[in-house]
Design an enzyme around this catalytic site. Sequence first.
Site, PDB file in Angstrom:
ATOM      1  N   ASN A   1       0.809  -1.213   0.000  1.00  0.00           N
ATOM      2  CA  ASN A   1       0.000   0.000   0.000  1.00  0.00           C
ATOM      3  C   ASN A   1       0.852   1.277   0.000  1.00  0.00           C
ATOM      4  O   ASN A   1       0.396   2.336   0.391  1.00  0.00           O
ATOM      5  CB  ASN A   1      -0.968   0.017   1.194  1.00  0.00           C
ATOM      6  N   ARG A   2       2.103   1.118  -0.425  1.00  0.00           N
ATOM      7  CA  ARG A   2       3.036   2.250  -0.526  1.00  0.00           C
ATOM      8  C   ARG A   2       3.299   2.939   0.813  1.00  0.00           C
ATOM      9  O   ARG A   2       3.667   4.102   0.866  1.00  0.00           O
ATOM     10  CB  ARG A   2       2.528   3.281  -1.554  1.00  0.00           C
TER      11      ARG A   2
END
Length: 233
Positions: free
Chosen positions: A211-212
């Site tokens: 999810n960065r």
Amino acid sequence: MTDADAHTADPADALEGDALDPADMREQYRTTELTVADLAPSPIEQFARWFKEAAAETVAIHEPNAMVVSTATPDGRPSSRTVLMKHYDEAGFVFYTNYNSRKGHELAANAHVSLLFPWHPIARQVIVTGTATRTGRDETAAYFRTRPHGSQLGAWASHQSTVIGTREELLARYEELHTRYPEGTHVPVPPEWGGFRVVPQTVEFWQGHENRLHDRLRYERTGEGWTVERLSP
């Protein structure tokens, strides 16, 4: 289609049928959390830990000592290239090049430099910012003697970053040098060839997460020591 039409055609037309869309390329990084408590007291010690892991046979990173060196002219025009780190210790990170190359000229005029170690298979990168100074000639000569004979001749044959007419010109210079310095003979160090030591001011350790929501922990030099801060991804 006329020649004029060919020059004014929409560039997007040339991509029709190309199935590769970089915007669709995504990978979820699933790694363990990196905390301040995990870090070594100095960035060089921490780099040594990660470098050893990047060099492990099970990881299969090709040339983990490869790093992107970014320099800039005094008026801020940047340039980047990949070189091989040949030594590191508490004094900094060392690489060798032709001082008359583009990076050599830029570092002579503007010593600020950035290094990037892109270890994609393990979702890690290390980013170093600092200043570059030339290594001493004794240190340069000691490393030069460890290079393969062909690489020693190549340092003489290549006037790095200068324009040449053909590859044959380069090969002809190399063959001339090979005749002058056959295998087993002493090859002197070219006067314009040597090392740079990058003295770090900051060293950032980046670890990818899904999810960065990546971990970014940065050492910053403060006097004789270091402080660590966490950066938002």
